[in-house]
Design an enzyme around this catalytic site. Structure first.
Site, PDB file in Angstrom:
ATOM      1  N   ARG A  28       0.835  -1.198   0.000  1.00  0.00           N
ATOM      2  CA  ARG A  28       0.000   0.000   0.000  1.00  0.00           C
ATOM      3  C   ARG A  28       0.870   1.248   0.000  1.00  0.00           C
ATOM      4  O   ARG A  28       0.525   2.258  -0.619  1.00  0.00           O
ATOM      5  CB  ARG A  28      -0.948   0.004   1.199  1.00  0.00           C
ATOM      6  N   GLU A 185      -2.349  -1.825  15.585  1.00  0.00           N
ATOM      7  CA  GLU A 185      -1.155  -0.980  15.632  1.00  0.00           C
ATOM      8  C   GLU A 185      -1.269   0.333  16.393  1.00  0.00           C
ATOM      9  O   GLU A 185      -0.266   0.860  16.881  1.00  0.00           O
ATOM     10  CB  GLU A 185      -0.707  -0.657  14.193  1.00  0.00           C
ATOM     11  N   SER A 207     -12.152  -3.152   6.316  1.00  0.00           N
ATOM     12  CA  SER A 207     -11.922  -4.186   5.317  1.00  0.00           C
ATOM     13  C   SER A 207     -12.700  -5.467   5.606  1.00  0.00           C
ATOM     14  O   SER A 207     -12.816  -6.334   4.733  1.00  0.00           O
ATOM     15  CB  SER A 207     -10.433  -4.524   5.245  1.00  0.00           C
ATOM     16  N   ASP A 208     -13.206  -5.605   6.826  1.00  0.00           N
ATOM     17  CA  ASP A 208     -13.978  -6.794   7.164  1.00  0.00           C
ATOM     18  C   ASP A 208     -14.864  -6.488   8.370  1.00  0.00           C
ATOM     19  O   ASP A 208     -14.668  -5.483   9.065  1.00  0.00           O
ATOM     20  CB  ASP A 208     -13.061  -7.987   7.460  1.00  0.00           C
TER      21      ASP A 208
END
Length: 241
Positions: A28, A185, A207-208
């Site tokens: 990314r 993080e 994302s989920d």
């Protein structure tokens, strides 16, 4: 003051900008550099953790992967803050949505970060420290998102040490306390920033959805979360002018 390069970063002093965008995935970081930055210089590939410096709308900006989890971002953010004179880090990561109104691809800004990690123990605090984003960066992120017409949510996120948790009830309990999303993080980043008297903020794309099982594919996570990237770049550009 440690010498540079470090065992984890091949950059020499001066190769990294004062403002760094930090995704977990180094691919990314590569996508951001190739898609948005001009006059790009790659300063790191040690351990596959790609880092680049370039310009965006005339402002000098760096982007570098952090890897997964608090130990990894703990190393890279510590070195950036303390060895490379970086002033601010904007985490641009992915997360699992927990709150009922958080859906796939939503933009979430981490005002605060809860955790099940022991990362803060090293600071020997006499109580429980609540790691927070830098308010100036967070406020500017909200302003940029509104200027661009992007929807967003601001609140608490969870930084967890465990991806595959044997206790299948934990996410429901965090959601009951209003936590918007889970990632791995931000607590380490926020604590390192506080200790170094620097600045940090986390911008996340969902994302989920762990509570339903819905998920986006890996390639889309690397390249399609452009709203988060554009907000971060807008913050970086306005911050360094």
């Amino acid at each position: 003051m440690a010498l540079t390069p470090t065992p984890h970063n091949a950059a020499a002093k001066g190769q990294i900008a004062k403002m760094v965008l930090m995704p977990g995935d180094p691919l990314r970081a590569q996508f951001v550099a190739q898609t948005y930055l001009e006059d790009v210089d790659q300063f790191n590939s040690v351990r596959g953790m790609l880092g680049y410096t370039g310009t965006y709308q005339g402002a000098r900006v760096s982007v570098m992967g952090s890897g997964m989890g608090m130990p990894s971002i703990g190393i890279y953010s510590y070195e950036l803050f303390n060895f490379y004179d970086v002033d601010a880090i904007i985490r641009i990561g992915t997360a699992g949505g927990l709150a009922p109104d958080v859906q796939l691809r939503d933009l979430v800004m981490g005002m605060g970060a809860c955790t099940d990690s022991n990362y803060a123990a090293q600071f020997h605090m006499p109580g429980t420290l609540a790691p927070l984003a830098d308010f100036g960066l967070l406020r500017r992120a909200v302003e940029v998102a509104e200027q661009l017409g992007f929807d967003y949510k601001v609140g608490n996120v969870l930084s967890s040490d465990v991806f595959y948790n044997d206790d299948e009830t934990v996410n429901e309990r965090w959601a009951r306390m209003g936590v918007l999303a889970v990632e791995m993080e931000s607590v380490a980043l926020y604590l390192n920033a506080l200790r170094a008297k620097k600045r940090a903020v986390t911008l996340l794309t969902v994302s989920d959805l762990p509570l339903t099982g819905a998920s986006l594919p890996a390639e889309e996570r690397q390249t399609s979360f452009t709203q988060m990237m554009e907000v971060a770049l807008g913050v970086a550009t306005s911050d360094v002018r």
